[in-house]
Design a protein around this motif. Sequence first.
Motif, PDB file in Angstrom:
ATOM      1  N   GLN A  50      29.903 -24.454 -19.981  1.00 38.86           N
ATOM      2  CA  GLN A  50      28.931 -23.897 -20.743  1.00 38.86           C
ATOM      3  C   GLN A  50      29.420 -24.489 -22.288  1.00 38.86           C
ATOM      4  N   TYR A  51      30.771 -24.584 -22.620  1.00 37.58           N
ATOM      5  CA  TYR A  51      30.914 -25.606 -23.828  1.00 37.58           C
ATOM      6  C   TYR A  51      32.449 -26.064 -23.695  1.00 37.58           C
ATOM      7  N   LEU A  52      32.639 -26.981 -24.315  1.00 40.42           N
ATOM      8  CA  LEU A  52      33.954 -27.532 -24.539  1.00 40.42           C
ATOM      9  C   LEU A  52      34.000 -28.038 -26.085  1.00 40.42           C
ATOM     10  N   ARG A  53      35.288 -27.284 -26.556  1.00 35.54           N
ATOM     11  CA  ARG A  53      35.049 -27.584 -28.185  1.00 35.54           C
ATOM     12  C   ARG A  53      36.557 -27.584 -28.702  1.00 35.54           C
ATOM     13  N   THR A  54      36.549 -28.361 -29.789  1.00 35.28           N
ATOM     14  CA  THR A  54      38.179 -28.555 -30.335  1.00 35.28           C
ATOM     15  C   THR A  54      38.342 -27.250 -30.953  1.00 35.28           C
ATOM     16  N   GLN A  55      39.789 -27.014 -31.505  1.00 37.17           N
ATOM     17  CA  GLN A  55      40.113 -25.768 -32.230  1.00 37.17           C
ATOM     18  C   GLN A  55      39.706 -25.593 -33.458  1.00 37.17           C
ATOM     19  N   SER A  56      39.092 -26.831 -33.891  1.00 38.75           N
ATOM     20  CA  SER A  56      38.501 -26.586 -35.194  1.00 38.75           C
ATOM     21  C   SER A  56      36.961 -26.429 -35.228  1.00 38.75           C
ATOM     22  N   GLY A  57      36.471 -26.247 -34.094  1.00 37.48           N
ATOM     23  CA  GLY A  57      34.916 -25.724 -33.933  1.00 37.48           C
ATOM     24  C   GLY A  57      34.032 -26.895 -33.502  1.00 37.48           C
ATOM     25  N   MET A  58      34.612 -28.080 -33.155  1.00 36.67           N
ATOM     26  CA  MET A  58      33.599 -29.268 -32.941  1.00 36.67           C
ATOM     27  C   MET A  58      33.298 -29.231 -31.374  1.00 36.67           C
ATOM     28  N   ASP A  59      31.903 -28.881 -31.300  1.00 32.40           N
ATOM     29  CA  ASP A  59      31.310 -29.071 -30.081  1.00 32.40           C
ATOM     30  C   ASP A  59      31.318 -30.543 -29.241  1.00 32.40           C
ATOM     31  N   LEU A  60      32.099 -30.525 -28.350  1.00 38.14           N
ATOM     32  CA  LEU A  60      31.778 -31.851 -27.576  1.00 38.14           C
ATOM     33  C   LEU A  60      30.678 -31.895 -26.555  1.00 38.14           C
ATOM     34  N   LEU A  61      30.531 -30.919 -25.692  1.00 40.13           N
ATOM     35  CA  LEU A  61      29.736 -30.636 -24.594  1.00 40.13           C
ATOM     36  C   LEU A  61      28.374 -30.368 -25.060  1.00 40.13           C
ATOM     37  N   TRP A  62      27.274 -31.008 -24.419  1.00 35.77           N
ATOM     38  CA  TRP A  62      25.721 -30.523 -24.639  1.00 35.77           C
ATOM     39  C   TRP A  62      25.617 -29.030 -24.578  1.00 35.77           C
ATOM     40  N   ASP A  63      24.634 -28.396 -25.146  1.00 32.18           N
ATOM     41  CA  ASP A  63      24.382 -27.027 -25.282  1.00 32.18           C
ATOM     42  C   ASP A  63      23.176 -26.677 -24.321  1.00 32.18           C
ATOM     43  N   GLY A  64      22.628 -27.408 -23.532  1.00 33.93           N
ATOM     44  CA  GLY A  64      21.860 -27.050 -22.726  1.00 33.93           C
ATOM     45  C   GLY A  64      20.182 -26.635 -23.383  1.00 33.93           C
ATOM     46  N   ASP A  65      19.907 -27.215 -24.465  1.00 35.31           N
ATOM     47  CA  ASP A  65      18.726 -26.922 -25.061  1.00 35.31           C
ATOM     48  C   ASP A  65      17.713 -27.372 -24.179  1.00 35.31           C
ATOM     49  N   PRO A  66      16.774 -26.511 -24.144  1.00 34.22           N
ATOM     50  CA  PRO A  66      15.677 -26.851 -22.997  1.00 34.22           C
ATOM     51  C   PRO A  66      14.515 -27.683 -23.220  1.00 34.22           C
ATOM     52  N   ALA A  67      14.778 -28.163 -24.923  1.00 36.24           N
ATOM     53  CA  ALA A  67      13.778 -29.097 -25.310  1.00 36.24           C
ATOM     54  C   ALA A  67      13.910 -30.292 -24.717  1.00 36.24           C
ATOM     55  N   TYR A  68      15.354 -30.558 -24.237  1.00 36.19           N
ATOM     56  CA  TYR A  68      15.485 -31.739 -23.733  1.00 36.19           C
ATOM     57  C   TYR A  68      16.089 -31.811 -22.148  1.00 36.19           C
ATOM     58  N   TRP A  69      17.072 -30.615 -21.890  1.00 39.86           N
ATOM     59  CA  TRP A  69      17.688 -30.735 -20.816  1.00 39.86           C
ATOM     60  C   TRP A  69      18.340 -29.365 -20.663  1.00 39.86           C
ATOM     61  N   THR A  70      18.349 -28.625 -19.683  1.00 41.78           N
ATOM     62  CA  THR A  70      18.949 -27.270 -19.659  1.00 41.78           C
ATOM     63  C   THR A  70      20.224 -27.623 -19.008  1.00 41.78           C
ATOM     64  N   GLY A  71      20.556 -28.455 -18.431  1.00 42.53           N
ATOM     65  CA  GLY A  71      21.949 -28.797 -17.856  1.00 42.53           C
ATOM     66  C   GLY A  71      22.802 -28.949 -18.979  1.00 42.53           C
ATOM     67  N   ARG A  72      24.414 -28.738 -18.609  1.00 41.98           N
ATOM     68  CA  ARG A  72      25.441 -28.885 -19.304  1.00 41.98           C
ATOM     69  C   ARG A  72      26.262 -29.994 -18.426  1.00 41.98           C
ATOM     70  N   SER A 104      41.667 -21.746 -23.087  1.00 43.30           N
ATOM     71  CA  SER A 104      42.005 -22.139 -24.410  1.00 43.30           C
ATOM     72  C   SER A 104      43.496 -22.651 -24.503  1.00 43.30           C
ATOM     73  N   ASN A 105      43.583 -23.579 -25.523  1.00 41.87           N
ATOM     74  CA  ASN A 105      45.204 -23.989 -25.833  1.00 41.87           C
ATOM     75  C   ASN A 105      45.146 -24.309 -27.352  1.00 41.87           C
ATOM     76  N   ASP A 106      46.137 -24.991 -27.909  1.00 38.38           N
ATOM     77  CA  ASP A 106      45.835 -25.381 -29.164  1.00 38.38           C
ATOM     78  C   ASP A 106      45.250 -26.433 -29.594  1.00 38.38           C
ATOM     79  N   HIS A 107      44.424 -27.059 -28.676  1.00 38.48           N
ATOM     80  CA  HIS A 107      43.647 -28.420 -28.821  1.00 38.48           C
ATOM     81  C   HIS A 107      42.088 -27.995 -28.563  1.00 38.48           C
ATOM     82  N   LEU A 108      41.985 -27.530 -27.320  1.00 38.65           N
ATOM     83  CA  LEU A 108      40.571 -27.314 -26.925  1.00 38.65           C
ATOM     84  C   LEU A 108      40.183 -25.798 -26.263  1.00 38.65           C
ATOM     85  N   SER A 109      39.140 -25.575 -26.235  1.00 46.04           N
ATOM     86  CA  SER A 109      38.527 -24.334 -25.619  1.00 46.04           C
ATOM     87  C   SER A 109      37.223 -24.730 -24.751  1.00 46.04           C
ATOM     88  N   LEU A 110      37.427 -23.818 -23.761  1.00 44.45           N
ATOM     89  CA  LEU A 110      36.440 -24.153 -22.540  1.00 44.45           C
ATOM     90  C   LEU A 110      35.852 -22.822 -21.994  1.00 44.45           C
TER      91      LEU A 110
END
Length: 289
Positions: free
Chosen positions: A24-46, A8-14
Amino acid sequence: MTSDCTLSNDHLSLSVAEMGAEMQYLRTQSGMDLLWDGDPAYWTGRAPVLFPIVGRAVDDRIAVGEHSADMAQHGIARRRAFALEEQSKLHCRHVLRADPETRAQYPFDFALYLTHALSNATLTVTARVENLSETEMPFGFGFHPAFHWPLPGAETQPHLVQLQSGSSPTQQPLQSDGLLMPNREDGPFRKGCLGITEPLFKDGALVFPNGTEALRYGAKDGPGLSFTFHNLPDLALWKPVDAPFLCVEPWHGTASLVGDGPQIAERPNSVMLAAGEAAEFGYSVTAEI
């Protein structure tokens, strides 16, 4: 003891998991998720790591000299637990080392290091492959990260992939069985721009051999992700039908061609790594959100 890590830094967390050293996740410090979450309805990968092959082998079988074995699409690393060797607030390094199980499929001693590092709004992912065997080691390597489509903050805006050079790389068609046709054809980029739409991926991934360069994915005049690549000459873009994500995949090597044999050394753009040598690959992505 878990080998998962969080940065984590002032811009991103991972977050990076020990399984496959996969984000597993990459998100902004304001809480916006950039990376796909692995929902198995579509694809379990991230964001799986592809080694020692990229894509599919003919009949899902590979060979190295006289040795042959079954190997699923994209190889073995994505399904193996990595050990966490280093961690700080801003970087972590995982390693996968050969063991009897990996050698049964891929008959080499190797070490595969994956480093994730944050600097301001940029994530850099670096891989180092070491050949610890006494013979030359053929392999393919690739990254397969998936990012939200649309990106947060740009839900109502069309999304583009824009190549920095403005080029229009040729495409190699992919069959439904995951093998590449031997012919090249004109690709869908126009002056370096490609609009992301559902029909574009009706036949599967778009593969551009020797087509990687700096690019930007996102809204033309809004939020986006800017990428640079190192030692990854091949590019693929993939979006399953109706899936809310786009994979931006830089590779060194591709799937086998229709009619190819099983030898890894004969696959397109395979790396031939001398005994005792190492090769490095990587990409950086900067959040413009």
